[in-house]
Design an enzyme around this catalytic site. Structure first.
Site, short mmCIF file in Angstrom:
data_model
loop_
_atom_site.label_atom_id
_atom_site.label_comp_id
_atom_site.label_asym_id
_atom_site.label_seq_id
_atom_site.Cartn_x
_atom_site.Cartn_y
_atom_site.Cartn_z
N HIS A 172 0.84 -1.21 0.00
CA HIS A 172 0.00 0.00 0.00
C HIS A 172 0.87 1.25 0.00
CE1 HIS A 172 -3.09 -2.58 2.38
NE2 HIS A 172 -3.61 -2.37 1.19
N LYS B 273 -18.06 -5.58 8.28
CA LYS B 273 -16.90 -6.45 7.97
C LYS B 273 -16.01 -6.49 9.21
CE LYS B 273 -13.30 -6.72 4.45
NZ LYS B 273 -12.67 -6.01 3.34
N ARG C 111 -2.09 -5.85 -8.47
CA ARG C 111 -1.00 -6.79 -8.19
C ARG C 111 -0.84 -7.83 -9.29
NH1 ARG C 111 -3.35 -7.85 -2.32
NH2 ARG C 111 -5.15 -7.82 -3.69
N SER D 192 -3.09 -7.58 3.00
CA SER D 192 -3.26 -7.46 4.45
C SER D 192 -3.72 -8.79 5.04
CB SER D 192 -4.30 -6.38 4.78
OG SER D 192 -3.90 -5.14 4.30
O1 PNS Z 1 -8.75 -2.76 0.58
P1 PNS Z 1 -10.01 -3.25 -0.07
O2 PNS Z 1 -10.92 -3.89 0.95
O3 PNS Z 1 -9.76 -4.11 -1.26
O4 PNS Z 1 -10.75 -1.92 -0.61
C1 PNS Z 1 -11.97 -2.00 -1.32
C2 PNS Z 1 -12.62 -0.62 -1.39
C3 PNS Z 1 -12.78 -0.01 -0.02
C4 PNS Z 1 -11.74 0.29 -2.23
C5 PNS Z 1 -13.98 -0.81 -2.10
O5 PNS Z 1 -14.66 -1.86 -1.50
C6 PNS Z 1 -14.84 0.44 -2.02
O6 PNS Z 1 -14.60 1.38 -2.74
N1 PNS Z 1 -15.84 0.41 -1.11
C7 PNS Z 1 -16.70 1.53 -0.86
C8 PNS Z 1 -18.14 1.19 -1.25
C9 PNS Z 1 -18.35 1.40 -2.73
O7 PNS Z 1 -18.14 2.48 -3.26
N2 PNS Z 1 -18.78 0.33 -3.41
C10 PNS Z 1 -19.06 0.33 -4.81
C11 PNS Z 1 -17.84 -0.04 -5.63
S1 PNS Z 1 -18.25 -0.09 -7.35
#
Ligand code: PNS
Length: 159
Positions: A17, A41, A90, A127
């Site tokens: 990150h 979560k 990645r 993570s």
């Molecule tokens: O570190 P992660 O868990 O892979 O991050 C995922 C994240 C937080 C970037 C993604 O789940 C997100 O943007 N969540 C916010 C809710 C949202 O906007 N959902 C619609 C995505 S199209």
């Protein structure tokens, strides 16, 4: 003034990150690291703890700030005058879901997503794997910043 956002769960922040955040900070005027606060979560660190860890590890990057968000990332972008979402990719396995999210965010809100290829040194890193490996006593000192390692070890010992 180009402001971008690096969103994620960051439970906890890893060197992978940090690599993306630092490279985004070299390219854009301001980077907001946005930590998803998702009560449904389960996470090892609270959103406030994750924010604190991110602030600590990014303290030498003057154009980076850290914030929490709830709900849709596109709403966060609108509210904070963010030009684009920056994501690290990645491997091919990341691609399908990331592309789907990027297209959804563009289709629904006109928010752009820019993908940055992860440094190959961190291509395997997540993570979740860091937490799993560390929870069984594995050495993750090369995978997370020292401050994170300390908090991770303490938290896993408490569990
Ligand atoms: O570190 P992660 O868990 O892979 O991050 C995922 C994240 C937080 C970037 C993604 O789940 C997100 O943007 N969540 C916010 C809710 C949202 O906007 N959902 C619609 C995505 S199209």
């Amino acid at each position: 003034m180009i402001r971008v956002v690096c969103p994620g769960s960051f439970d906890p922040v890893t060197n992978g990150h940090l690599d993306i955040i630092g490279r985004a900070a070299n390219l854009y005027d301001q980077v907001i690291v946005a930590v998803l606060r998702n009560p449904s979560k389960s996470s090892l660190f609270t959103a406030d703890e994750r924010v604190e860890l991110l602030r600590e590890v990014s303290k030498d990057l003057p154009n980076v700030r850290v914030a929490k968000f709830n709900g849709l990332i596109v709403d966060f972008c609108r509210a904070n005058d963010v030009s684009a979402i920056v994501k690290g990719l990645r491997a091919v396995s990341d691609f399908d879901y990331e592309m789907q999210m990027a297209q959804m965010n563009y289709n629904q809100a006109g928010v752009e997503t820019l993908f940055m290829t992860t440094n190959p040194l961190y291509a395997f890193l997540s993570s979740s794997l860091v937490k799993e490996f560390a929870s069984y006593g594995g050495d993750v000192s090369g995978l997370v910043p020292p401050g994170v390692l300390e908090k991770l070890t303490t938290r896993l010992n408490e569990a």
